[in-house]
Design a protein around this motif. Structure first.
Motif, PDB file in Angstrom:
ATOM      1  N   LEU A 192       0.850  -1.177   0.000  1.00  0.00           N
ATOM      2  CA  LEU A 192       0.000   0.000   0.000  1.00  0.00           C
ATOM      3  C   LEU A 192       0.895   1.239   0.000  1.00  0.00           C
ATOM      4  O   LEU A 192       1.738   1.404   0.892  1.00  0.00           O
ATOM      5  CB  LEU A 192      -0.911   0.004   1.232  1.00  0.00           C
ATOM      6  N   VAL A 193       0.719   2.085  -0.995  1.00  0.00           N
ATOM      7  CA  VAL A 193       1.520   3.316  -1.081  1.00  0.00           C
ATOM      8  C   VAL A 193       0.588   4.508  -1.006  1.00  0.00           C
ATOM      9  O   VAL A 193      -0.396   4.601  -1.745  1.00  0.00           O
ATOM     10  CB  VAL A 193       2.354   3.354  -2.383  1.00  0.00           C
ATOM     11  N   ASN A 194       0.879   5.398  -0.085  1.00  0.00           N
ATOM     12  CA  ASN A 194       0.076   6.598   0.136  1.00  0.00           C
ATOM     13  C   ASN A 194       0.763   7.788  -0.522  1.00  0.00           C
ATOM     14  O   ASN A 194       1.843   8.213  -0.085  1.00  0.00           O
ATOM     15  CB  ASN A 194      -0.110   6.861   1.631  1.00  0.00           C
TER      16      ASN A 194
ATOM     17  N   THR B 260       2.121  11.317   1.371  1.00  0.00           N
ATOM     18  CA  THR B 260       2.251  11.111   2.812  1.00  0.00           C
ATOM     19  C   THR B 260       3.686  10.735   3.143  1.00  0.00           C
ATOM     20  O   THR B 260       4.254   9.828   2.530  1.00  0.00           O
ATOM     21  CB  THR B 260       1.312   9.998   3.298  1.00  0.00           C
TER      22      THR B 260
ATOM     23  N   ALA C  39       6.538   8.893   4.743  1.00  0.00           N
ATOM     24  CA  ALA C  39       6.634   7.583   5.382  1.00  0.00           C
ATOM     25  C   ALA C  39       7.882   7.427   6.231  1.00  0.00           C
ATOM     26  O   ALA C  39       8.034   6.423   6.928  1.00  0.00           O
ATOM     27  CB  ALA C  39       6.612   6.488   4.316  1.00  0.00           C
TER      28      ALA C  39
ATOM     29  N   VAL D 263      -2.522   1.969  -4.699  1.00  0.00           N
ATOM     30  CA  VAL D 263      -2.140   3.383  -4.709  1.00  0.00           C
ATOM     31  C   VAL D 263      -3.270   4.218  -4.121  1.00  0.00           C
ATOM     32  O   VAL D 263      -4.388   4.235  -4.667  1.00  0.00           O
ATOM     33  CB  VAL D 263      -1.825   3.848  -6.148  1.00  0.00           C
ATOM     34  N   ARG D 264      -2.988   4.885  -3.014  1.00  0.00           N
ATOM     35  CA  ARG D 264      -3.992   5.732  -2.367  1.00  0.00           C
ATOM     36  C   ARG D 264      -3.667   7.199  -2.679  1.00  0.00           C
ATOM     37  O   ARG D 264      -2.564   7.687  -2.397  1.00  0.00           O
ATOM     38  CB  ARG D 264      -4.001   5.502  -0.865  1.00  0.00           C
ATOM     39  N   ILE D 265      -4.628   7.881  -3.287  1.00  0.00           N
ATOM     40  CA  ILE D 265      -4.447   9.263  -3.724  1.00  0.00           C
ATOM     41  C   ILE D 265      -5.439  10.143  -2.977  1.00  0.00           C
ATOM     42  O   ILE D 265      -6.638   9.813  -2.906  1.00  0.00           O
ATOM     43  CB  ILE D 265      -4.671   9.399  -5.243  1.00  0.00           C
ATOM     44  N   PRO D 266      -5.007  11.275  -2.418  1.00  0.00           N
ATOM     45  CA  PRO D 266      -5.945  12.180  -1.745  1.00  0.00           C
ATOM     46  C   PRO D 266      -7.052  12.607  -2.701  1.00  0.00           C
ATOM     47  O   PRO D 266      -6.769  13.029  -3.825  1.00  0.00           O
ATOM     48  CB  PRO D 266      -5.061  13.367  -1.339  1.00  0.00           C
TER      49      PRO D 266
ATOM     50  N   ASP E  16     -10.574   6.717  -3.681  1.00  0.00           N
ATOM     51  CA  ASP E  16      -9.263   7.245  -3.314  1.00  0.00           C
ATOM     52  C   ASP E  16      -8.170   6.182  -3.354  1.00  0.00           C
ATOM     53  O   ASP E  16      -7.041   6.427  -2.940  1.00  0.00           O
ATOM     54  CB  ASP E  16      -9.297   7.883  -1.919  1.00  0.00           C
ATOM     55  N   GLN E  17      -8.498   4.997  -3.860  1.00  0.00           N
ATOM     56  CA  GLN E  17      -7.505   3.923  -3.917  1.00  0.00           C
ATOM     57  C   GLN E  17      -7.653   3.146  -5.223  1.00  0.00           C
ATOM     58  O   GLN E  17      -8.750   2.799  -5.623  1.00  0.00           O
ATOM     59  CB  GLN E  17      -7.667   2.991  -2.717  1.00  0.00           C
TER      60      GLN E  17
ATOM     61  N   ALA F 221       5.379   8.582  -3.530  1.00  0.00           N
ATOM     62  CA  ALA F 221       5.566   7.626  -2.445  1.00  0.00           C
ATOM     63  C   ALA F 221       6.633   6.634  -2.871  1.00  0.00           C
ATOM     64  O   ALA F 221       6.748   6.295  -4.056  1.00  0.00           O
ATOM     65  CB  ALA F 221       4.269   6.910  -2.109  1.00  0.00           C
TER      66      ALA F 221
END
Length: 227
Positions: free
Chosen positions: A123-125, A128, A130, A149-152, A184-185, A219
């Motif tokens: 999981l890559v934010n 953010t 790390a 991939v988590r994107i705001p 968001d993911q 990330a």
């Protein structure tokens, strides 16, 4: 280099015709090693060239065709495009295309259709920090992995562009995908390749409906190839 750009610019044909610049050729070769579709196209093209050489090297049948004498000047790969060779070359091309459509491609589709548990993922934010605790992935040599991939969320973008950079800082590939309201993911399946262990970085840009691009963030993750 993404697959859509390869198709749009007809890079596979230019590669087989040896018309690419050295830099573009290197980028295309890196791409097709990771892209099953382009790899199939290149393999079919190379097979066509090699088989055409074998066919044209045989004694012509009683069709009035004459095998040209070999001059001191070395002929190019595509000397068989001359009109005298059109019939046998077209026949061979149809055979290659038929084999690809009836045998090779169905086998690839069948293998891709099997369910499979992806054991290597992270999981890559995006955007953010790390610190030193980077997510780690341990795939087998030559195998792919999954990135979640988590994107705001931002309602101002119509699509995203993700760029993956290897430990040397070189762009490995780019991926464009639509922005979906409330999501968001995104799961991104990274195809297998001969990668090195090290720290990889994923950078994401947002693209508006007007085509304006804005960097959202990045990330990093650690890739540890199994030995």
């Amino acid at each position: 280099m993404d697959h859509e750009a390869v198709v749009r610019q007809k890079l596979t044909e230019q590669y087989l015709l040896n018309e690419l610049s050295p830099q573009t050729r290197d980028e295309f070769e890196e791409h097709y090693f990771d892209c099953p579709k382009c790899a199939l196209d290149v393999q079919a093209g190379v097979l066509f060239v090699e088989q055409s050489k074998l066919v044209l090297a045989e004694e012509p049948a009683a069709a009035g065709l004459r095998v040209p004498t070999v001059s001191s000047r070395k002929p190019g790969w595509f000397a068989w495009l001359r009109p005298a060779f059109a019939a046998p070359v077209m026949a061979l091309l149809l055979a290659v295309i038929g084999y690809q459509n009836l045998v090779t491609i169905p086998q690839v589709r069948q293998s891709q259709g099997r369910p499979e548990v992806i054991q290597s993922w992270a999981l890559v934010n995006i955007g953010t920090y790390a610190g030193d605790n980077l997510p780690a992935i341990t795939p087998a040599p030559g195998k792919g992995f999954m990135l979640l991939v988590r994107i705001p969320p931002d309602g101002g973008f119509s699509s995203y562009i993700a760029d993956l950079y290897n430990p040397a800082g070189k762009l490995e590939w780019s991926l464009t995908f639509p922005a979906i309201a409330g999501q968001d993911q995104w799961p991104v399946e990274v195809p297998g390749a001969n990668r090195e262990s090290g720290t990889y970085q994923l950078k994401v840009r947002g693209v508006t409906a007007a085509g304006e691009s804005k960097e959202i963030g990045g990330a990093s993750f650690e890739l540890k190839i199994q030995k």
